[in-house]
Design a protein around this motif. Structure first.
Motif, PDB file in Angstrom:
ATOM      1  N   THR A 131      46.964  -5.904  57.919  1.00 40.39           N
ATOM      2  CA  THR A 131      47.722  -6.640  58.928  1.00 40.39           C
ATOM      3  C   THR A 131      47.405  -6.101  60.318  1.00 40.39           C
ATOM      4  OG1 THR A 131      49.522  -6.963  57.338  1.00 40.39           O
ATOM      5  CG2 THR A 131      50.034  -7.319  59.662  1.00 40.39           C
ATOM      6  N   MET A 132      46.940  -6.963  61.193  1.00 39.28           N
ATOM      7  CA  MET A 132      46.613  -6.535  62.544  1.00 39.28           C
ATOM      8  C   MET A 132      47.883  -6.238  63.354  1.00 39.28           C
ATOM      9  SD  MET A 132      43.387  -6.437  62.624  1.00 39.28           S
ATOM     10  CE  MET A 132      42.454  -6.744  61.109  1.00 39.28           C
ATOM     11  N   THR A 133      47.849  -5.175  64.113  1.00 39.70           N
ATOM     12  CA  THR A 133      48.934  -4.865  65.032  1.00 39.70           C
ATOM     13  C   THR A 133      48.734  -5.643  66.332  1.00 39.70           C
ATOM     14  OG1 THR A 133      47.765  -3.017  66.049  1.00 39.70           O
ATOM     15  CG2 THR A 133      49.096  -2.533  64.076  1.00 39.70           C
ATOM     16  N   GLU A 134      49.718  -5.599  67.199  1.00 39.61           N
ATOM     17  CA  GLU A 134      49.572  -6.230  68.510  1.00 39.61           C
ATOM     18  C   GLU A 134      48.396  -5.612  69.268  1.00 39.61           C
ATOM     19  OE1 GLU A 134      52.188  -7.172  72.579  1.00 39.61           O
ATOM     20  OE2 GLU A 134      53.132  -6.197  70.838  1.00 39.61           O
ATOM     21  N   LEU A 135      48.256  -4.296  69.186  1.00 35.83           N
ATOM     22  CA  LEU A 135      47.120  -3.628  69.823  1.00 35.83           C
ATOM     23  C   LEU A 135      45.813  -4.109  69.205  1.00 35.83           C
ATOM     24  CD1 LEU A 135      45.948  -1.432  71.704  1.00 35.83           C
ATOM     25  CD2 LEU A 135      46.281   0.202  69.831  1.00 35.83           C
ATOM     26  N   GLY A 136      45.777  -4.219  67.880  1.00 44.62           N
ATOM     27  CA  GLY A 136      44.562  -4.626  67.205  1.00 44.62           C
ATOM     28  C   GLY A 136      44.131  -6.035  67.537  1.00 44.62           C
ATOM     29  N   GLN A 137      45.086  -6.907  67.826  1.00 46.31           N
ATOM     30  CA  GLN A 137      44.747  -8.293  68.123  1.00 46.31           C
ATOM     31  C   GLN A 137      43.902  -8.423  69.385  1.00 46.31           C
ATOM     32  OE1 GLN A 137      48.495 -10.355  68.147  1.00 46.31           O
ATOM     33  NE2 GLN A 137      48.918  -9.849  66.005  1.00 46.31           N
ATOM     34  N   GLY A 138      44.014  -7.432  70.283  1.00 42.35           N
ATOM     35  CA  GLY A 138      43.244  -7.513  71.526  1.00 42.35           C
ATOM     36  C   GLY A 138      42.196  -6.440  71.679  1.00 42.35           C
ATOM     37  N   HIS A 139      42.036  -5.574  70.677  1.00 37.24           N
ATOM     38  CA  HIS A 139      41.091  -4.463  70.793  1.00 37.24           C
ATOM     39  C   HIS A 139      39.682  -4.934  70.482  1.00 37.24           C
ATOM     40  CE1 HIS A 139      39.208  -0.545  70.161  1.00 37.24           C
ATOM     41  NE2 HIS A 139      40.250  -0.012  70.769  1.00 37.24           N
ATOM     42  N   PRO A 140      38.660  -4.397  71.173  1.00 43.68           N
ATOM     43  CA  PRO A 140      37.282  -4.834  70.908  1.00 43.68           C
ATOM     44  C   PRO A 140      36.842  -4.686  69.460  1.00 43.68           C
ATOM     45  CG  PRO A 140      37.381  -3.508  72.917  1.00 43.68           C
ATOM     46  CD  PRO A 140      38.741  -3.445  72.303  1.00 43.68           C
ATOM     47  N   LEU A 162      49.232  10.504  67.645  1.00 44.05           N
ATOM     48  CA  LEU A 162      48.171  10.394  68.642  1.00 44.05           C
ATOM     49  C   LEU A 162      47.173   9.291  68.285  1.00 44.05           C
ATOM     50  CD1 LEU A 162      47.194  11.696  71.305  1.00 44.05           C
ATOM     51  CD2 LEU A 162      45.781  13.238  69.925  1.00 44.05           C
ATOM     52  N   ILE A 163      47.295   8.716  67.097  1.00 46.12           N
ATOM     53  CA  ILE A 163      46.374   7.645  66.728  1.00 46.12           C
ATOM     54  C   ILE A 163      46.864   6.317  67.317  1.00 46.12           C
ATOM     55  CG2 ILE A 163      45.641   8.824  64.637  1.00 46.12           C
ATOM     56  CD1 ILE A 163      47.298   6.865  63.004  1.00 46.12           C
ATOM     57  N   ASP A 164      45.905   5.446  67.612  1.00 49.76           N
ATOM     58  CA  ASP A 164      46.198   4.097  68.090  1.00 49.76           C
ATOM     59  C   ASP A 164      45.874   3.145  66.932  1.00 49.76           C
ATOM     60  OD1 ASP A 164      46.925   4.908  70.714  1.00 49.76           O
ATOM     61  OD2 ASP A 164      44.802   5.121  71.204  1.00 49.76           O
ATOM     62  N   VAL A 165      46.907   2.574  66.365  1.00 51.11           N
ATOM     63  CA  VAL A 165      46.770   1.824  65.117  1.00 51.11           C
ATOM     64  C   VAL A 165      46.403   0.374  65.409  1.00 51.11           C
ATOM     65  CG1 VAL A 165      47.909   1.128  62.987  1.00 51.11           C
ATOM     66  CG2 VAL A 165      48.420   3.364  64.002  1.00 51.11           C
ATOM     67  N   LEU A 166      45.253  -0.056  64.868  1.00 49.46           N
ATOM     68  CA  LEU A 166      44.789  -1.419  65.052  1.00 49.46           C
ATOM     69  C   LEU A 166      45.210  -2.323  63.897  1.00 49.46           C
ATOM     70  CD1 LEU A 166      41.144  -0.788  66.328  1.00 49.46           C
ATOM     71  CD2 LEU A 166      43.301  -0.776  67.602  1.00 49.46           C
ATOM     72  N   ALA A 167      45.421  -1.747  62.723  1.00 50.96           N
ATOM     73  CA  ALA A 167      45.852  -2.523  61.557  1.00 50.96           C
ATOM     74  C   ALA A 167      46.606  -1.613  60.607  1.00 50.96           C
ATOM     75  CB  ALA A 167      44.661  -3.162  60.849  1.00 50.96           C
ATOM     76  N   THR A 168      47.521  -2.218  59.859  1.00 50.30           N
ATOM     77  CA  THR A 168      48.341  -1.478  58.905  1.00 50.30           C
ATOM     78  C   THR A 168      48.253  -2.127  57.525  1.00 50.30           C
ATOM     79  OG1 THR A 168      50.323  -2.798  59.325  1.00 50.30           O
ATOM     80  CG2 THR A 168      49.987  -0.844  60.714  1.00 50.30           C
ATOM     81  N   THR A 169      48.770  -1.424  56.543  1.00 52.00           N
ATOM     82  CA  THR A 169      48.976  -1.984  55.214  1.00 52.00           C
ATOM     83  C   THR A 169      50.293  -1.435  54.677  1.00 52.00           C
ATOM     84  OG1 THR A 169      48.006  -2.317  53.031  1.00 52.00           O
ATOM     85  CG2 THR A 169      47.678  -0.167  54.032  1.00 52.00           C
ATOM     86  N   THR A 170      51.011  -2.245  53.932  1.00 53.14           N
ATOM     87  CA  THR A 170      52.331  -1.853  53.455  1.00 53.14           C
ATOM     88  C   THR A 170      52.336  -1.740  51.937  1.00 53.14           C
ATOM     89  OG1 THR A 170      53.433  -2.875  55.342  1.00 53.14           O
ATOM     90  CG2 THR A 170      54.767  -2.472  53.374  1.00 53.14           C
ATOM     91  N   HIS A 171      52.827  -0.605  51.455  1.00 53.39           N
ATOM     92  CA  HIS A 171      52.980  -0.347  50.025  1.00 53.39           C
ATOM     93  C   HIS A 171      54.366  -0.818  49.608  1.00 53.39           C
ATOM     94  CE1 HIS A 171      49.418   2.338  50.129  1.00 53.39           C
ATOM     95  NE2 HIS A 171      49.872   2.624  51.331  1.00 53.39           N
ATOM     96  N   PRO A 172      54.440  -1.814  48.742  1.00 51.94           N
ATOM     97  CA  PRO A 172      55.757  -2.320  48.347  1.00 51.94           C
ATOM     98  C   PRO A 172      56.461  -1.385  47.372  1.00 51.94           C
ATOM     99  CG  PRO A 172      54.044  -3.444  47.119  1.00 51.94           C
ATOM    100  CD  PRO A 172      53.338  -2.538  48.090  1.00 51.94           C
ATOM    101  N   PRO A 186      48.786   3.315  58.391  1.00 52.41           N
ATOM    102  CA  PRO A 186      47.677   2.794  59.198  1.00 52.41           C
ATOM    103  C   PRO A 186      46.483   2.497  58.297  1.00 52.41           C
ATOM    104  CG  PRO A 186      47.881   5.170  59.484  1.00 52.41           C
ATOM    105  CD  PRO A 186      49.053   4.736  58.663  1.00 52.41           C
ATOM    106  N   ALA A 187      45.855   1.361  58.517  1.00 57.12           N
ATOM    107  CA  ALA A 187      44.655   0.988  57.766  1.00 57.12           C
ATOM    108  C   ALA A 187      43.397   1.140  58.613  1.00 57.12           C
ATOM    109  CB  ALA A 187      44.766  -0.444  57.256  1.00 57.12           C
TER     110      ALA A 187
END
Length: 233
Positions: A131-140, A162-172, A186-187
């Motif tokens: 899943t893309m984060t808001e940051l990931g949606q606009g990152h190069p 300190l990491i900038d997360v571009l995409a995540t994944t969720t463990h149900p 973070p993915a």
């Protein structure tokens, strides 16, 4: 530009075959590529000072103190550092200083229901969403790539802020697992370390995952983004 490919460690992640997928991309984009089968090269200060990018695929394994110091100094002074899956997020488990450099560490990949497990690697292959984060949606690295599905190892990652997360994944939550609420890991992330840029992509257990168009695009864009820049910004 000079790229250093460092590969080895656990053979289950096919370090040679996996890195060979990306060597043509590097060469086609103007990189002079050097390939090493151990992290010993990291202790060579002269070589590291001229390296613009490191692509590492070294699951588990060990690293000597001078090698790690050389890697950290190279990244601090502008060398890019990238990789995928266990080749960067599960390297050198005994080294806290490596963990601090990368900012996230593989902890586990949850399995299927025990009754469905047969003792093979696909016991840990689960369908999941990146899943893309808001940051990931606009990152190069990830711009224009929507959320996508994979069926492979889903990494549970221990990480810092300190990491900038571009995409995540969720463990149900599943009945056979002991946690009590969904866990988001973070993915895909980036990290600035001194003048250096780090990119970690957690999918990549097998060659078919690395050849997934979304995963491959993210890794290739990450290679370009992480490479040493003149400004270091």
């Amino acid at each position: 530009m000079k790229a250093l490919v460092v590969r080895g460690g656990w053979e289950g992640h096919r370090p040679v075959e996996a890195t060979e997928l990306y060597v043509p991309f590097l060469k086609n984009n103007g990189y002079d590529v050097r390939i090493e089968e151990s992290p010993a090269i990291y202790a060579d200060q002269a070589e590291m000072s001229e390296t613009d990018l490191i692509v590492q695929c070294m699951t588990m394994s060990t690293i000597e103190r001078d090698q790690l110091a050389g890697l950290r100094e190279a990244v601090r002074t502008g060398t890019g550092f990238t990789g995928w899956h266990g080749g960067i997020a599960d390297s050198y488990r005994a080294s806290a200083d490596y963990l601090q450099l990368v900012g996230g560490q593989f902890a586990t990949h949850p399995s299927k229901e025990p009754a469905l497990c047969g003792g093979t690697e696909d016991d840990n292959f689960l369908p999941y969403t990146v899943t893309m984060t808001e940051l990931g949606q606009g990152h190069p690295i990830t711009a224009g790539i929507g959320d996508f599905e994979l069926e492979t190892e889903q990494y549970w990652v221990l990480h810092d802020d300190l990491i900038d997360v571009l995409a995540t994944t969720t463990h149900p939550v599943r009945p056979w697992h002991p946690w009590h609420r969904p866990i988001t890991s973070p993915a895909i992330w980036t990290r600035r370390w001194g003048d250096g840029r780090i990119v970690v992509t957690t999918p990549g257990h097998s060659l078919d995952v690395l050849e997934n168009p979304n995963v491959r695009t993210i890794i290739e864009r990450g290679i370009l983004w992480a490479t040493r820049t003149a400004s270091g910004s």
